[in-house]
Design an enzyme around this catalytic site. Structure first.
Site, PDB file in Angstrom:
ATOM      1  CG  PHE A  10     -14.537  22.341  26.531  1.00  0.00           C
ATOM      2  CD1 PHE A  10     -15.258  22.203  27.611  1.00  0.00           C
ATOM      3  CD2 PHE A  10     -13.181  22.007  26.752  1.00  0.00           C
ATOM      4  CE1 PHE A  10     -14.769  21.280  29.017  1.00  0.00           C
ATOM      5  CE2 PHE A  10     -12.841  21.342  27.928  1.00  0.00           C
ATOM      6  CZ  PHE A  10     -13.654  21.062  28.834  1.00  0.00           C
ATOM      7  CG  ASP A  11     -20.225  24.283  21.591  1.00  0.00           C
ATOM      8  OD1 ASP A  11     -20.283  24.969  20.471  1.00  0.00           O
ATOM      9  OD2 ASP A  11     -21.661  24.652  22.142  1.00  0.00           O
ATOM     10  CG  LEU A  12     -17.472  29.869  22.920  1.00  0.00           C
ATOM     11  CD1 LEU A  12     -16.746  29.932  24.103  1.00  0.00           C
ATOM     12  CD2 LEU A  12     -16.806  30.926  21.758  1.00  0.00           C
TER      13      LEU A  12
END
Length: 219
Positions: A10-12
């Site tokens: 996941f990107d943040l």
């Protein structure tokens, strides 16, 4: 319930959390303190995701290195004291992470945010605990491309790229996934655009966390 991938990265910002208030607030203050006009909201939002130094160099080629360094210092001061907490986890994310974890899926964060503020956000919002791997940039506010954050997680986990998916909201996430060889799904509730992600080869998009859950389930 089974899932389509063994590893989900996941990107943040714009994927796990809505970080716009804190980031744009820090950017506004930094522009004001170095005496530059504050750009419009649409421009500020384009700074969410890539490293600040990279985006400054890309957007303001006339800004010299001294001004860039001052800008980053003012931005960091704001973000570290206030901006990191002017943030919220998107509704449904914590339940999704728990469901993936219970299904035996490995979880990772791959973010271009520097290590120190990334850890602050992940710890504060309880996002570090479910993650098996956390991959960030160093604290220089520069970046090398998202693939350099994805590839170490693949190596450490032993999961082949074909069994992994990157979840993100910008062209940087899509391009990094393509270069690393993983699948990609773009979330349209974040800060990037479908058109920019499509130009980096993205084909799969979801409009909500619930749609993301449905995409990740192996039907």
């Amino acid at each position: 319930m089974s899932f389509r991938h063994d590893l989900v990265l996941f990107d943040l910002d714009g994927t796990l959390t809505d970080s716009a208030p804190g980031i744009t607030g820090g950017l506004k203050e930094a522009f004001q303190k170095i005496g530059w006009p504050v750009p419009p909201r649409e421009t500020l939002r384009k700074f969410i995701g890539p490293p600040v130094r990279n985006k400054l160099n890309e957007t303001y080629s006339e800004m010299n290195e001294e001004a860039v360094s001052e800008f980053i210092r003012f931005y960091r001061d704001y973000y570290n004291s206030r901006g990191a907490y002017e943030n919220s986890v998107y509704p449904g994310i914590m339940d999704l992470l728990a469901q993936l974890k219970a299904g035996g899926v490995l979880l990772a964060v791959a973010t271009s945010k520097p290590a120190t503020p990334a850890k602050r956000v992940l710890d504060h919002f309880g996002l570090a605990q479910p993650m098996d791997y956390i991959s960030t940039e160093d604290d220089s506010e520069s970046g090398r491309g998202k693939e350099h954050l994805i590839l170490p997680v693949l190596e450490q986990s032993g999961v082949p790229a074909s069994r992994a998916v990157m979840v993100g909201d910008t062209k940087y996430d899509a391009g990094g996934a393509r270069r690393a060889g993983t699948d990609f799904v773009g979330v349209l509730y974040g800060f990037g655009s479908q058109e920019e992600m499509e130009r980096e080869g993205a084909e799969n998009f979801v409009g909500s966390v619930e749609e993301l859950r449905d995409f990740l389930v192996d039907k």
